[in-house]
Design a protein around this motif. Sequence first.
Motif, PDB file in Angstrom:
ATOM      1  N   THR A 221       0.830  -1.207   0.000  1.00  0.00           N
ATOM      2  CA  THR A 221       0.000   0.000   0.000  1.00  0.00           C
ATOM      3  C   THR A 221       0.863   1.255   0.000  1.00  0.00           C
ATOM      4  O   THR A 221       0.525   2.250  -0.642  1.00  0.00           O
ATOM      5  CB  THR A 221      -0.926   0.004   1.228  1.00  0.00           C
ATOM      6  N   VAL A 222       1.981   1.204   0.711  1.00  0.00           N
ATOM      7  CA  VAL A 222       2.893   2.345   0.727  1.00  0.00           C
ATOM      8  C   VAL A 222       3.562   2.500  -0.636  1.00  0.00           C
ATOM      9  O   VAL A 222       3.692   3.615  -1.163  1.00  0.00           O
ATOM     10  CB  VAL A 222       3.949   2.176   1.835  1.00  0.00           C
ATOM     11  N   GLU A 223       3.973   1.383  -1.225  1.00  0.00           N
ATOM     12  CA  GLU A 223       4.615   1.425  -2.545  1.00  0.00           C
ATOM     13  C   GLU A 223       3.658   1.959  -3.601  1.00  0.00           C
ATOM     14  O   GLU A 223       4.058   2.718  -4.503  1.00  0.00           O
ATOM     15  CB  GLU A 223       5.086   0.023  -2.917  1.00  0.00           C
ATOM     16  N   THR A 224       2.384   1.600  -3.481  1.00  0.00           N
ATOM     17  CA  THR A 224       1.391   2.098  -4.439  1.00  0.00           C
ATOM     18  C   THR A 224       1.247   3.611  -4.328  1.00  0.00           C
ATOM     19  O   THR A 224       1.192   4.331  -5.344  1.00  0.00           O
ATOM     20  CB  THR A 224       0.034   1.429  -4.195  1.00  0.00           C
ATOM     21  N   ALA A 225       1.194   4.100  -3.100  1.00  0.00           N
ATOM     22  CA  ALA A 225       1.081   5.546  -2.896  1.00  0.00           C
ATOM     23  C   ALA A 225       2.298   6.270  -3.452  1.00  0.00           C
ATOM     24  O   ALA A 225       2.174   7.331  -4.091  1.00  0.00           O
ATOM     25  CB  ALA A 225       0.917   5.845  -1.402  1.00  0.00           C
ATOM     26  N   ARG A 226       3.500   5.700  -3.250  1.00  0.00           N
ATOM     27  CA  ARG A 226       4.710   6.339  -3.772  1.00  0.00           C
ATOM     28  C   ARG A 226       4.721   6.325  -5.295  1.00  0.00           C
ATOM     29  O   ARG A 226       5.146   7.304  -5.936  1.00  0.00           O
ATOM     30  CB  ARG A 226       5.962   5.608  -3.244  1.00  0.00           C
ATOM     31  N   SER A 227       4.238   5.221  -5.885  1.00  0.00           N
ATOM     32  CA  SER A 227       4.223   5.130  -7.348  1.00  0.00           C
ATOM     33  C   SER A 227       3.241   6.116  -7.976  1.00  0.00           C
ATOM     34  O   SER A 227       3.372   6.492  -9.144  1.00  0.00           O
ATOM     35  CB  SER A 227       3.862   3.706  -7.778  1.00  0.00           C
ATOM     36  N   LEU A 228       2.246   6.547  -7.181  1.00  0.00           N
ATOM     37  CA  LEU A 228       1.271   7.526  -7.678  1.00  0.00           C
ATOM     38  C   LEU A 228       1.721   8.959  -7.428  1.00  0.00           C
ATOM     39  O   LEU A 228       0.962   9.908  -7.648  1.00  0.00           O
ATOM     40  CB  LEU A 228      -0.091   7.291  -7.010  1.00  0.00           C
ATOM     41  N   GLY A 229       2.963   9.133  -6.965  1.00  0.00           N
ATOM     42  CA  GLY A 229       3.543  10.457  -6.825  1.00  0.00           C
ATOM     43  C   GLY A 229       3.589  11.005  -5.418  1.00  0.00           C
ATOM     44  O   GLY A 229       4.038  12.143  -5.221  1.00  0.00           O
ATOM     45  N   ALA A 230       3.140  10.250  -4.426  1.00  0.00           N
ATOM     46  CA  ALA A 230       3.165  10.755  -3.053  1.00  0.00           C
ATOM     47  C   ALA A 230       4.596  10.749  -2.526  1.00  0.00           C
ATOM     48  O   ALA A 230       5.372   9.825  -2.789  1.00  0.00           O
ATOM     49  CB  ALA A 230       2.281   9.890  -2.151  1.00  0.00           C
ATOM     50  N   SER A 231       4.944  11.790  -1.787  1.00  0.00           N
ATOM     51  CA  SER A 231       6.252  11.811  -1.152  1.00  0.00           C
ATOM     52  C   SER A 231       6.263  10.814   0.004  1.00  0.00           C
ATOM     53  O   SER A 231       5.217  10.286   0.407  1.00  0.00           O
ATOM     54  CB  SER A 231       6.550  13.219  -0.613  1.00  0.00           C
ATOM     55  N   ARG A 232       7.465  10.567   0.546  1.00  0.00           N
ATOM     56  CA  ARG A 232       7.562   9.635   1.661  1.00  0.00           C
ATOM     57  C   ARG A 232       6.724  10.138   2.847  1.00  0.00           C
ATOM     58  O   ARG A 232       6.016   9.365   3.488  1.00  0.00           O
ATOM     59  CB  ARG A 232       9.020   9.469   2.076  1.00  0.00           C
ATOM     60  N   ARG A 233       6.782  11.437   3.110  1.00  0.00           N
ATOM     61  CA  ARG A 233       6.024  12.005   4.231  1.00  0.00           C
ATOM     62  C   ARG A 233       4.527  11.877   3.978  1.00  0.00           C
ATOM     63  O   ARG A 233       3.764  11.508   4.883  1.00  0.00           O
ATOM     64  CB  ARG A 233       6.404  13.465   4.416  1.00  0.00           C
ATOM     65  N   ARG A 234       4.075  12.177   2.734  1.00  0.00           N
ATOM     66  CA  ARG A 234       2.661  12.088   2.421  1.00  0.00           C
ATOM     67  C   ARG A 234       2.178  10.633   2.482  1.00  0.00           C
ATOM     68  O   ARG A 234       1.048  10.359   2.930  1.00  0.00           O
ATOM     69  CB  ARG A 234       2.418  12.666   1.020  1.00  0.00           C
ATOM     70  N   ALA A 235       3.014   9.689   2.062  1.00  0.00           N
ATOM     71  CA  ALA A 235       2.633   8.273   2.121  1.00  0.00           C
ATOM     72  C   ALA A 235       2.436   7.832   3.567  1.00  0.00           C
ATOM     73  O   ALA A 235       1.513   7.073   3.884  1.00  0.00           O
ATOM     74  CB  ALA A 235       3.691   7.412   1.435  1.00  0.00           C
ATOM     75  N   VAL A 236       3.303   8.325   4.463  1.00  0.00           N
ATOM     76  CA  VAL A 236       3.157   7.975   5.882  1.00  0.00           C
ATOM     77  C   VAL A 236       1.876   8.563   6.444  1.00  0.00           C
ATOM     78  O   VAL A 236       1.112   7.881   7.155  1.00  0.00           O
ATOM     79  CB  VAL A 236       4.389   8.470   6.677  1.00  0.00           C
ATOM     80  N   LEU A 237       1.601   9.838   6.132  1.00  0.00           N
ATOM     81  CA  LEU A 237       0.422  10.496   6.677  1.00  0.00           C
ATOM     82  C   LEU A 237      -0.876   9.930   6.119  1.00  0.00           C
ATOM     83  O   LEU A 237      -1.877   9.796   6.845  1.00  0.00           O
ATOM     84  CB  LEU A 237       0.485  12.004   6.396  1.00  0.00           C
ATOM     85  N   ASP A 238      -0.881   9.598   4.806  1.00  0.00           N
ATOM     86  CA  ASP A 238      -2.123   9.181   4.162  1.00  0.00           C
ATOM     87  C   ASP A 238      -2.360   7.675   4.208  1.00  0.00           C
ATOM     88  O   ASP A 238      -3.520   7.236   4.114  1.00  0.00           O
ATOM     89  CB  ASP A 238      -2.139   9.635   2.695  1.00  0.00           C
ATOM     90  N   VAL A 239      -1.295   6.883   4.340  1.00  0.00           N
ATOM     91  CA  VAL A 239      -1.446   5.427   4.270  1.00  0.00           C
ATOM     92  C   VAL A 239      -1.158   4.759   5.616  1.00  0.00           C
ATOM     93  O   VAL A 239      -1.958   3.969   6.115  1.00  0.00           O
ATOM     94  CB  VAL A 239      -0.521   4.840   3.178  1.00  0.00           C
ATOM     95  N   VAL A 240      -0.012   5.088   6.204  1.00  0.00           N
ATOM     96  CA  VAL A 240       0.399   4.407   7.434  1.00  0.00           C
ATOM     97  C   VAL A 240      -0.373   4.924   8.642  1.00  0.00           C
ATOM     98  O   VAL A 240      -0.907   4.141   9.444  1.00  0.00           O
ATOM     99  CB  VAL A 240       1.920   4.559   7.655  1.00  0.00           C
ATOM    100  N   ALA A 241      -0.448   6.244   8.787  1.00  0.00           N
ATOM    101  CA  ALA A 241      -1.071   6.833   9.983  1.00  0.00           C
ATOM    102  C   ALA A 241      -2.517   6.379  10.198  1.00  0.00           C
ATOM    103  O   ALA A 241      -2.896   6.037  11.324  1.00  0.00           O
ATOM    104  CB  ALA A 241      -0.986   8.359   9.919  1.00  0.00           C
ATOM    105  N   PRO A 242      -3.375   6.352   9.147  1.00  0.00           N
ATOM    106  CA  PRO A 242      -4.751   5.887   9.382  1.00  0.00           C
ATOM    107  C   PRO A 242      -4.818   4.447   9.873  1.00  0.00           C
ATOM    108  O   PRO A 242      -5.735   4.083  10.623  1.00  0.00           O
ATOM    109  CB  PRO A 242      -5.406   6.033   7.998  1.00  0.00           C
TER     110      PRO A 242
END
Length: 608
Positions: A221-242
Amino acid sequence: MKPVERSVSWVERHALGVAAAATAAVIAVMFYLPVGIVLSEAVGIAPGFPPAVSLDAFAEVLSDSFYVGALAGVGADPFAVSRHADNVASWAAAFLAGEAGLPSFGLFGFTAYQALLSTVASVALGLPGAYVLARFEFPGRRTIRSLTILPFILPSIMVAIGFIAMFGRRGVVNDLLATVGLGPIDVMGTLSIVIVAHAFYNAPLVTRVTAAAWESVDARTVETARSLGASRRRAVLDVVAPQLLPAVLTGALLTFVFTFMTFPIVLALGGLRLATVEVWVYNLLGNMNYREAAALATLETALSLALTYAYLRYEARQAAGSRGANPLQRVPLFPSLGSLRSPVRLGVLAYAAVVVVVFVGPVLSMVWTSVTGPDGLTLAYYEFLVQRQAEGSAVQTKPWPAVRNSLTFGVATLAVALPMGVAAAVVTTRKFRGRAVVGALAMGPIAVSGIVTGVGLLLGPVFGIPLGGGWRLQVTGATAIVAAHAVAAYPFVTRSVAPLLGRLDPAMVESARALGASRARALVDVELPLVAAGVVAGAAFAFAISVGEFDSTVILAEGSKSYTMPVAVERYRGRRLGPATAMGTVLLVVTSVSFVVIDRLGGRFERG
């Protein structure tokens, strides 16, 4: 078939039912009956039919500004809420602003306020630990993770003595400050030291719960978010944190419940000046004001049950599941010396220093204080214990009876709580109508403090319950203490065994039954060997909880007969710190050795 064989066969067929019935009877008599007695004492049930009920005790508490602060007017006239809106608003404003005075907060408000601050501190201290354990690989990581279970093992009164030895006016911290020419700090008796001590207990719980959730995050899920252009910080906030939020809220809610029901920490570090509801109930008991104590205990139990129910519902809906199939990859904590300059690694080192101060410092300070005096290293405090044992009068607190009683009660508690916990685990993992209700009733002691259980046992079985016909139910002394310890310990056995039983393949039991084994024989020969790790963990918990239990024991222990090591530590604390730290060190050694012995024996059983 011979009569003996028929008897054995009947026992095998009905063994589980008998064990479940016996467990239910013990829980009913030693837990729900005492809790009911506390309620009946609070409502003032008078004899007769129908029995007369008075809510005067509750009304007095809820209309007393000492207990509810500015909300006292609402309690005195609940239907005139509009007239009290200003009081409610001022109370809420004072709460949010941190004006923690009893006149505005009241006892309940202050108890909730310190629990809220303790929860914030525990989460703030626990989350970085979860990050380090879940995201980094380093030597000793598994050992450190296993140590997050220590709050359920270390006796709270011993930890309180450790904080006094470290942060007291003549403690280790002030000694170190004196060596560099700095003046002493005086934090004892303040809310700050109470909050730090609560964080000692509850931050590891937040760490353990959140780390498990972090390891359940699917890396894809994190890799998918990064592949869609999310930064590492945005991937953590939008994918990991929830995905971590439910675990963080679970740990926070549990922490709030535990610190709302706090007793030994506040009693030792804050006293009546920072009294919580539990401490004040204990004070009322000392003044033999049983009805007011029962009313307070009932109100506190209602609040804790509501919070625990909310936690269980929340956990059932949102708690993180099992470890993900593709977890986030852990990276080496210090891959090279150059990595020490990394801001993240420097932050980890700073966090490690805080951990040493908060978690290791108090225990080491207690041990160090027990062997140091004004003139340097000494064994005078241990010699005091030996002399007290040899020369003390019968009414004085001696070390050997305390050790002997703690070990005896621990073994007796283990003998009672282990089969109770296993029986409760077996019942609650079977599918039947009403299983959720049965499970909630079985886990009730977790939501009720030891003070409430102790009060109920004291007012009921200890004082004696008339049964009619000249008969009287009375449970006193060691039996009452073991009963209280067993009630407190068996839910931890159930929580250790039930998840493992629930994951077993039912076909194995069905195969054993098809080959002629009774249900009890299938449990003993098939299921329990496969869940031996949970049984051993539950046994270790039960024994350690009994050895360190203070809340109910301090109420039920008779002056010169059935006191335990935690009670002895508290009694010595009233004289001098040195003997208290020596007795606390003895308690630490006995608790640690006992836990290790049970764990090692369990390891042999598993290998066998």
